[in-house]
Motif scaffolding. Structure first.
Motif, short mmCIF file in Angstrom:
data_model
loop_
_atom_site.label_atom_id
_atom_site.label_comp_id
_atom_site.label_asym_id
_atom_site.label_seq_id
_atom_site.Cartn_x
_atom_site.Cartn_y
_atom_site.Cartn_z
N GLU A 355 28.90 -6.95 -28.20
CA GLU A 355 29.01 -5.57 -27.70
C GLU A 355 29.13 -4.59 -28.88
O GLU A 355 29.89 -4.83 -29.82
CB GLU A 355 30.22 -5.43 -26.78
N SER A 356 28.41 -3.50 -28.78
CA SER A 356 28.44 -2.50 -29.84
C SER A 356 29.66 -1.58 -29.68
O SER A 356 30.27 -1.52 -28.61
CB SER A 356 27.17 -1.64 -29.79
N LYS A 357 29.97 -0.85 -30.75
CA LYS A 357 31.06 0.13 -30.68
C LYS A 357 30.75 1.18 -29.62
O LYS A 357 31.66 1.62 -28.88
CB LYS A 357 31.28 0.79 -32.04
N ALA A 358 29.49 1.58 -29.51
CA ALA A 358 29.11 2.59 -28.52
C ALA A 358 29.40 2.10 -27.10
O ALA A 358 29.91 2.86 -26.25
CB ALA A 358 27.63 2.93 -28.66
N THR A 359 29.11 0.84 -26.82
CA THR A 359 29.37 0.29 -25.49
C THR A 359 30.87 0.21 -25.22
O THR A 359 31.34 0.55 -24.13
CB THR A 359 28.75 -1.11 -25.36
N LEU A 360 31.63 -0.22 -26.22
CA LEU A 360 33.08 -0.31 -26.04
C LEU A 360 33.69 1.07 -25.83
O LEU A 360 34.59 1.24 -25.01
CB LEU A 360 33.72 -0.99 -27.25
N ASP A 361 33.18 2.06 -26.55
CA ASP A 361 33.67 3.44 -26.36
C ASP A 361 33.34 3.95 -24.97
O ASP A 361 34.17 4.60 -24.32
CB ASP A 361 33.04 4.36 -27.42
N ALA A 362 32.13 3.66 -24.50
CA ALA A 362 31.73 4.10 -23.16
C ALA A 362 32.58 3.42 -22.09
O ALA A 362 32.98 4.04 -21.09
CB ALA A 362 30.25 3.81 -22.93
N PHE A 363 32.88 2.17 -22.30
CA PHE A 363 33.73 1.43 -21.37
C PHE A 363 35.13 2.03 -21.33
O PHE A 363 35.72 2.25 -20.26
CB PHE A 363 33.79 -0.04 -21.81
N SER A 364 35.66 2.34 -22.49
CA SER A 364 36.98 2.97 -22.57
C SER A 364 36.98 4.34 -21.90
O SER A 364 37.90 4.69 -21.16
CB SER A 364 37.41 3.10 -24.03
N ASP A 365 35.92 5.12 -22.14
CA ASP A 365 35.81 6.45 -21.51
C ASP A 365 35.82 6.33 -19.99
O ASP A 365 36.45 7.15 -19.29
CB ASP A 365 34.54 7.16 -21.98
N ALA A 366 35.12 5.31 -19.47
CA ALA A 366 35.06 5.13 -18.02
C ALA A 366 36.46 4.83 -17.46
O ALA A 366 36.87 5.40 -16.44
CB ALA A 366 34.10 4.00 -17.68
N ILE A 367 37.19 3.97 -18.12
CA ILE A 367 38.54 3.63 -17.64
C ILE A 367 39.46 4.84 -17.74
O ILE A 367 40.26 5.11 -16.82
CB ILE A 367 39.11 2.44 -18.43
N HIS A 368 39.36 5.60 -18.82
CA HIS A 368 40.20 6.80 -18.96
C HIS A 368 39.89 7.82 -17.86
O HIS A 368 40.80 8.51 -17.38
CB HIS A 368 40.01 7.43 -20.34
#
Length: 409
Positions: A355-368
């Motif tokens: 998983e890329s940093k961009a995907t992990l950031d998007a995942f975190s944004d969704a949870i937030h």
């Protein structure tokens, strides 16, 4: 689960693999046997355990097979050992496999820091202890700091240590179960070396054991011989005290080939890098989610961590299941929820190394974003799927196993 490259799919479907009839004699399938032999050797090297069986059809099947091997070993030694120990955070397949193999299951309470409690082990181990089953790194994403002392305690009592290899993705190429006391282990090929997995299969759960247990492995195993002309040949061999077959033919060859391709692609350096990147991704995700989903144990983790939504339940009425279901509306596969049971409102995050940093950031944004939404809205999520929230209890206890036409007026 592990990323499954399309190239591995193409290679596993080469005619010399998929068109082989399983009843062909060994001299007619030397190429396939060489691949499987090399797979045995690579699995042995990564685990630090020299004797390998490729037969088990899945991780839980590997557990069961290894416990049959342990049972045969103790029987051969004239010992009647009846107990299998395992920590409370263990995968549910551990006690299930032990019970199916005829052992009594003893669950050990864990320490408050998430690790196996060595003193608890000492309190329960005795001359009836056959096997201690432990996942290392454990289900909470922590490497058992006292694993050597735990292994010595079991060995001093005459028992065996079984390493559940479900989390090998965190340590492959870095450390080996055979080096920290394991006598037996299984691999989950789909989690460690790639392989399509879902709906119960297809799977492969090879096991590795110490040399003194090798004679009890299921048949056949693949042996290599040097020919008189300086070449090599491969044969199917039956260990001298084998427990017999646990699956047809050589195991799930298609999945093993995918794992073989993965290991040959990465090599020893790449295998270690994959583990290191999995650890990096998990710790990054853990850090950026900490403000809304704090981790239950430790400041750092290995390839996975378990967070708790307990605070969100108390403050806003938002459960772990609410978050998981709502993630589907954002296009993300949700994490495992409510396991392990030792963490209230648990959510297990395992991003893997690809998983890329961009995907992990998007995942975190969704949870937030999700945790700021109205609880009533979340209770009915997801909204973008054909089925929203099935009756999961009834689906488990009263499954509908046949299709019937739905007639509408």
């Amino acid at each position: 689960m592990k990323y499954n490259p399309k190239r591995h799919e193409r290679l596993s479907r080469l005619p010399g693999i998929v068109d082989v009839h399983p009843h062909q004699t060994a001299n007619n399938i030397q190429g396939l046997l060489e691949i499987l032999y090399d797979m045995q050797e690579m699995l042995a090297e990564i685990s630090g355990l020299p004797c390998v069986s490729l037969q088990p059809a899945a991780g839980a099947h590997g557990e069961l097979t290894a416990l049959f091997v342990a049972s045969a070993y103790f029987r051969d030694q004239g010992q009647k050992r009846t107990k299998v120990l395992f920590p409370a955070s263990a995968h549910g397949t551990n006690p299930a496999s032990a019970a199916m193999a005829g052992f009594d299951c003893i669950e050990l309470k864990g320490a408050s820091n998430g690790f196996v409690d060595l003193e608890e082990v000492k309190r329960h181990v005795d001359d009836q202890t056959a096997v201690f089953m432990v996942t290392n790194p454990n289900t909470l994403g922590l490497f058992e700091r006292e694993i050597l002392a735990i292994s010595r305690t079991i060995h001093d009592a005459g028992g065996l240590v079984y390493i559940d290899g479900a989390n090998m993705n965190a340590i492959m190429g870095i450390t080996r179960p055979g080096d920290f006391g394991g006598d037996m282990m299984h691999y989950n090929v789909h989690k460690t070396f790639t392989g399509p997995h879902g709906a119960g299969g297809p799977g492969s759960g090879p096991i590795c054991v110490r040399e003194f247990l090798g004679d009890y492995l299921p048949a056949p195993v693949i042996r290599r011989h040097e020919t008189d002309s300086g070449g090599k040949s491969f044969e199917l061999s039956s260990p001298s005290k084998t427990i017999g077959r646990v699956r047809s033919f050589f195991g799930n060859v298609g999945i093993l080939i995918r794992g073989y391709c993965y290991l040959r692609t990465l090599g020893s350096v790449g295998v270690r890098l994959a583990a290191e990147h999995a650890i990096l991704n998990a710790n990054y995700l853990k850090a950026i989610l900490a403000d809304v989903l704090p981790s239950a144990h430790g400041e750092q983790c290995l390839h996975e961590f378990v967070a708790s939504a307990e605070g969100l339940v108390k403050r806003h009425g938002i459960t772990a299941m609410d978050i998981a279901k709502r993630l589907l509306d954002f296009g993300f596969h949700p994490p495992t929820v409510y396991f392990p049971l030792v963490v209230p409102q648990s959510m297990m995050f395992e991003p893997t190394e690809t998983e890329s940093k961009a995907t992990l950031d998007a995942f975190s944004d969704a949870i937030h974003k999700i945790v700021t939404e109205n609880a009533d809205l979340l209770h009915n999520a997801p909204y973008s799927t054909p089925v929203s929230r099935p009756e999961e209890v009834n689906a488990t206890r009263k499954p509908i196993l046949k299709w019937t036409a739905c007639h509408q007026e």
